[in-house]
Design a protein around this motif. Structure first.
Motif, PDB file in Angstrom:
ATOM      1  N   LYS A  57       0.759  -1.149   0.039  1.00 30.23           N
ATOM      2  CA  LYS A  57       0.137  -0.018  -0.018  1.00 30.23           C
ATOM      3  C   LYS A  57       0.953   1.078  -0.049  1.00 30.23           C
ATOM      4  CE  LYS A  57      -3.835  -2.135   2.246  1.00 30.23           C
ATOM      5  NZ  LYS A  57      -4.654  -2.412   3.611  1.00 30.23           N
ATOM      6  N   MET A  58       2.048   1.261   0.924  1.00 33.91           N
ATOM      7  CA  MET A  58       2.681   2.469   0.712  1.00 33.91           C
ATOM      8  C   MET A  58       3.575   2.468  -0.437  1.00 33.91           C
ATOM      9  SD  MET A  58       4.198   1.861   4.617  1.00 33.91           S
ATOM     10  CE  MET A  58       5.193   3.179   4.895  1.00 33.91           C
ATOM     11  N   ALA A  59       3.920   1.562  -1.065  1.00 29.86           N
ATOM     12  CA  ALA A  59       4.819   1.568  -2.428  1.00 29.86           C
ATOM     13  C   ALA A  59       3.802   2.242  -3.383  1.00 29.86           C
ATOM     14  CB  ALA A  59       5.377   0.420  -2.871  1.00 29.86           C
ATOM     15  N   ALA A  60       2.506   1.651  -3.263  1.00 25.34           N
ATOM     16  CA  ALA A  60       1.426   2.325  -4.360  1.00 25.34           C
ATOM     17  C   ALA A  60       1.128   3.787  -4.448  1.00 25.34           C
ATOM     18  CB  ALA A  60       0.141   1.505  -4.309  1.00 25.34           C
ATOM     19  N   ARG A  61       1.272   4.092  -2.929  1.00 23.86           N
ATOM     20  CA  ARG A  61       1.390   5.820  -2.862  1.00 23.86           C
ATOM     21  C   ARG A  61       2.526   6.361  -3.202  1.00 23.86           C
ATOM     22  NH1 ARG A  61       0.993   8.270   3.316  1.00 23.86           N
ATOM     23  NH2 ARG A  61       1.498  10.243   2.879  1.00 23.86           N
ATOM     24  N   LEU A  62       3.539   5.976  -3.141  1.00 22.12           N
ATOM     25  CA  LEU A  62       4.845   6.402  -3.747  1.00 22.12           C
ATOM     26  C   LEU A  62       4.853   6.575  -5.125  1.00 22.12           C
ATOM     27  CD1 LEU A  62       7.715   4.679  -1.959  1.00 22.12           C
ATOM     28  CD2 LEU A  62       7.089   7.137  -1.597  1.00 22.12           C
ATOM     29  N   LYS A  63       4.092   5.581  -5.889  1.00 21.09           N
ATOM     30  CA  LYS A  63       4.152   5.579  -7.326  1.00 21.09           C
ATOM     31  C   LYS A  63       2.910   6.727  -7.724  1.00 21.09           C
ATOM     32  CE  LYS A  63       5.317   1.040  -8.287  1.00 21.09           C
ATOM     33  NZ  LYS A  63       4.856  -0.252  -8.783  1.00 21.09           N
ATOM     34  N   GLU A  69      10.314  12.737   2.196  1.00 21.45           N
ATOM     35  CA  GLU A  69      11.500  12.009   2.373  1.00 21.45           C
ATOM     36  C   GLU A  69      11.491  10.999   3.523  1.00 21.45           C
ATOM     37  OE1 GLU A  69      14.974  10.438   1.494  1.00 21.45           O
ATOM     38  OE2 GLU A  69      14.258  11.867   0.189  1.00 21.45           O
ATOM     39  N   ALA A  70      10.775  11.752   4.560  1.00 20.88           N
ATOM     40  CA  ALA A  70      10.505  10.765   5.865  1.00 20.88           C
ATOM     41  C   ALA A  70       9.679   9.497   5.301  1.00 20.88           C
ATOM     42  CB  ALA A  70       9.852  11.332   6.899  1.00 20.88           C
ATOM     43  N   PHE A  71       8.714   9.694   4.441  1.00 18.81           N
ATOM     44  CA  PHE A  71       7.938   8.455   4.176  1.00 18.81           C
ATOM     45  C   PHE A  71       8.606   7.728   3.335  1.00 18.81           C
ATOM     46  CE2 PHE A  71       4.929   6.517   1.212  1.00 18.81           C
ATOM     47  CZ  PHE A  71       3.856   6.116   2.087  1.00 18.81           C
ATOM     48  N   GLN A  76      11.244   2.343   2.829  1.00 15.00           N
ATOM     49  CA  GLN A  76      12.641   1.583   2.619  1.00 15.00           C
ATOM     50  C   GLN A  76      12.953   0.840   3.788  1.00 15.00           C
ATOM     51  OE1 GLN A  76      14.317   0.988  -0.196  1.00 15.00           O
ATOM     52  NE2 GLN A  76      15.704  -0.182   0.887  1.00 15.00           N
ATOM     53  N   LYS A  77      12.761   1.305   5.078  1.00 17.82           N
ATOM     54  CA  LYS A  77      12.994   0.508   6.247  1.00 17.82           C
ATOM     55  C   LYS A  77      12.034  -0.817   6.358  1.00 17.82           C
ATOM     56  CE  LYS A  77      14.638  -0.194  10.271  1.00 17.82           C
ATOM     57  NZ  LYS A  77      15.971  -0.732  10.459  1.00 17.82           N
TER      58      LYS A  77
END
Length: 102
Positions: A57-63, A69-71, A76-77
């Motif tokens: 879900k978070m990776a989809a938000r990145l796209k 930068e914190a997100f 990544q973590k």
């Protein structure tokens, strides 16, 4: 995706991912169609599958666009934590004994 079997050298053009469960532990793997050698892709438990879903879900938000930068660092973590846990589970719960039971 083409893969070459380490054992027999056969080219596997599109490996078919399979899943086998041992209680809460789930192994995803593929087999060489020529020699039957099995290759583990991942080993997960319930908690890790939840974190993988969170990561997806978070990776989809990145796209979709702009994120802090914190997100990016949190994503990544989480990925690194998930990979580490999958490796630990793979060591603690080997795939080979399960395949012998098939």
């Amino acid at each position: 995706m083409e893969i070459i079997c380490d054992k027999c050298g056969a080219v596997i053009p599109n490996p078919e991912w399979k899943t086998i469960r041992d209680g809460e532990i789930e192994h995803t793997y593929y087999e060489c169609p020529d020699c039957g050698e099995a290759y583990r892709i991942s080993t997960t438990d319930k908690a890790l599958r939840k974190r993988i879903d969170d990561y997806t879900k978070m990776a989809a938000r990145l796209k979709k666009g702009r994120c802090t930068e914190a997100f990016h660092r949190r994503v990544q973590k989480l990925k690194e934590t998930n990979v580490k846990r999958s490796r630990e589970l793979g060591k603690d719960h080997p795939l080979a004994p399960l395949l012998l039971q098939k």
